[in-house]
Design an enzyme around this catalytic site. Structure first.
Site, short mmCIF file in Angstrom:
data_model
loop_
_atom_site.label_atom_id
_atom_site.label_comp_id
_atom_site.label_asym_id
_atom_site.label_seq_id
_atom_site.Cartn_x
_atom_site.Cartn_y
_atom_site.Cartn_z
N GLY A 11 0.84 -1.08 0.13
CA GLY A 11 0.01 0.01 0.14
C GLY A 11 0.82 1.23 0.12
N ASN A 12 1.97 1.30 0.91
CA ASN A 12 2.79 2.46 0.82
C ASN A 12 3.49 2.92 -0.46
OD1 ASN A 12 4.71 0.63 1.24
ND2 ASN A 12 5.83 1.78 2.59
N LYS A 128 -14.16 -10.58 4.04
CA LYS A 128 -13.48 -9.21 3.69
C LYS A 128 -14.65 -8.26 3.41
CE LYS A 128 -10.03 -7.46 0.61
NZ LYS A 128 -9.00 -6.73 1.82
N LYS A 211 -2.59 -10.14 -2.75
CA LYS A 211 -1.48 -9.88 -3.59
C LYS A 211 -0.03 -10.71 -3.26
CE LYS A 211 1.63 -6.50 -1.80
NZ LYS A 211 0.92 -6.81 -0.38
N LYS A 273 2.27 -12.54 4.04
CA LYS A 273 3.87 -12.16 3.48
C LYS A 273 4.84 -12.98 3.64
CE LYS A 273 3.00 -7.16 4.09
NZ LYS A 273 1.98 -7.22 2.80
P1 ADP Z 1 0.96 -3.92 2.63
O1 ADP Z 1 0.19 -2.73 2.03
O2 ADP Z 1 2.43 -3.82 2.21
O3 ADP Z 1 0.38 -5.19 2.27
P2 ADP Z 1 -0.01 -4.39 5.33
O4 ADP Z 1 -0.53 -3.25 6.26
O5 ADP Z 1 -0.78 -5.43 4.80
O6 ADP Z 1 0.76 -3.91 3.94
O7 ADP Z 1 1.25 -5.19 6.37
C1 ADP Z 1 2.20 -4.67 6.70
C2 ADP Z 1 2.08 -4.30 8.26
O8 ADP Z 1 2.23 -5.84 8.82
C3 ADP Z 1 3.07 -3.46 8.80
O9 ADP Z 1 3.06 -2.14 8.63
C4 ADP Z 1 2.84 -3.74 10.43
O10 ADP Z 1 2.27 -2.87 10.96
C5 ADP Z 1 2.01 -5.32 10.28
N1 ADP Z 1 2.66 -6.28 11.05
C6 ADP Z 1 1.97 -7.19 11.55
N2 ADP Z 1 2.65 -8.24 12.28
C7 ADP Z 1 4.00 -7.69 12.02
C8 ADP Z 1 5.27 -8.43 12.55
N3 ADP Z 1 5.38 -9.39 13.09
N4 ADP Z 1 6.36 -7.60 12.15
C9 ADP Z 1 6.34 -6.47 11.31
N5 ADP Z 1 5.17 -5.99 10.97
C10 ADP Z 1 3.90 -6.50 11.44
MG MG Z 2 -1.59 -6.29 2.70
#
Ligand code: ADP
Ligand code: MG
Length: 310
Positions: A11-12, A128, A211, A273
């Site tokens: 997202g970022n 969702k 994704k 991820k």
């Molecule tokens: P994206 O849009 O890149 O898919 P998400 O918001 O879905 O991003 O996932 C990334 C987020 O996951 C990070 O910003 C963090 O807040 C969160 N997160 C949850 N658990 C963890 C973890 N164990 N280590 C690091 N980040 C984590």
């Molecule tokens: Mg995500």
């Protein structure tokens, strides 16, 4: 030999609104161009959470304003729109960045369909929520149009959608041809347009594929060496958000599995991820995954930062 990377943008890397996206893609393109300049073959995928929500809402408003033909736009179409709109911004920004560096490569977005199983358990349990709240009448119409609707904690009704697992990338041969011709390809945007197969017919599914999982499949299909998942944190942590937080540098697939079992990664954000990274890294000996910040893509791939899973 040239190393091949699939980069999954979070997202970022894209921002939440149209003007934000125009700015974000410039920044994102610099990070991607750094890798191309360093000699890597790059294939790009990206998320679409905010964008697909926005498009779905816009189409819902359109449907309300045209009561003579109240129309619900299938979610698969919304995902297709999001791929085109994000791809348009991204391919132009990257094209410009490469030209500014004297690199002549075309950048192309492939409208990508991804097959899912119609009997994926996610379809029986769509969880969702997307789009706007609806009143009872609208909710009934939505149900008549085949959507699942839930009453959301006294606030009104909302569509909920399934997030099934990706099984097959329909346009994969086109993607491979373009990569082999030296082009930069954007594919599987928003997890891909979810479709089910009925003989020769591909039928759009009311779902949004994660994704991270679609990128993992793409990376395996193009026989990539690296899957880089670029997100909002520089490293993955155990005990995330707790005083005893520990940021991870290099972990094995076995360690990652153990941390998953211990519940260190939030479902819907970090868990998919790590799951994608584990699946990719275990699929062949030469493959490894990296989870890091957009700005750290290049230093991450050279081993200076990020969480590496091998
Ligand atoms: P994206 O849009 O890149 O898919 P998400 O918001 O879905 O991003 O996932 C990334 C987020 O996951 C990070 O910003 C963090 O807040 C969160 N997160 C949850 N658990 C963890 C973890 N164990 N280590 C690091 N980040 C984590
Ligand atoms: Mg995500």
């Amino acid at each position: 030999m040239t190393k091949r990377i699939v980069i999954a943008l979070g997202g970022n890397a894209l921002g939440n609104t149209l003007p934000e996206q125009m700015i974000a893609v410039k920044h994102t393109s610099k990070a991607i161009a750094d890798l191309i300049e360093a000699g890597y073959e790059v294939i790009i995928s990206h998320g679409n959470g905010p964008q697909v929500g926005m498009i779905d809402q816009a189409m819902t408003v359109y449907g309300k304003q045209n009561p003579s033909s109240p129309t619900f736009t299938p979610l698969s179409v919304c995902v297709a729109m999001s791929q085109a709109y994000i791809g348009y911004d991204l391919q132009n920004a990257l094209r410009e960045e490469l030209l500014d560096r004297g690199i002549k490569k075309s950048v192309t977005t492939i409208i990508t369909q991804v097959r899912v199983d119609s009997d994926d358990p996610a379809f029986k349990n769509p969880t969702k929520p997307i789009g706007q709240f609806m009143n009872e009448e609208e909710a009934k119409l939505a149900e008549k149009n085949g959507f699942k609707v839930i009453e959301d904690s006294g606030r009104g009704y909302r569509r909920v959608v399934a997030s099934p697992k990706p099984k097959e990338i329909i346009e994969i041969e086109t993607v491979k041809s373009l990569i082999n011709a030296g082009e930069v390809v954007i594919s599987c945007g928003g997890g891909g347009i979810p479709v089910t197969r009925e003989g020769n017919h591909l039928k759009g599914a009311g779902a949004v594929i994660d994704k991270d999982f679609a990128s993992c499949l793409l990376a395996q299909e193009v026989d990539a060496d690296f899957l880089i998942i670029l997100t909002a944190v520089e490293k993955v942590a155990i005990n995330f958000g707790k005083p005893e937080v520990k940021w991870l540098d290099n972990i094995t697939v076995e360690e990652a599995k153990q941390y998953m079992a211990e519940g260190h990664f939030a479902p819907g954000s970090m868990l998919p991820k790590v799951q994608a990274a584990v699946e990719f890294a275990s699929s062949a000996p030469n493959r490894s995954a990296l989870i890091t910040l957009l700005e750290k893509a290049k230093s991450g791939i050279s081993g200076e930062t990020g969480t590496h899973i091998k």
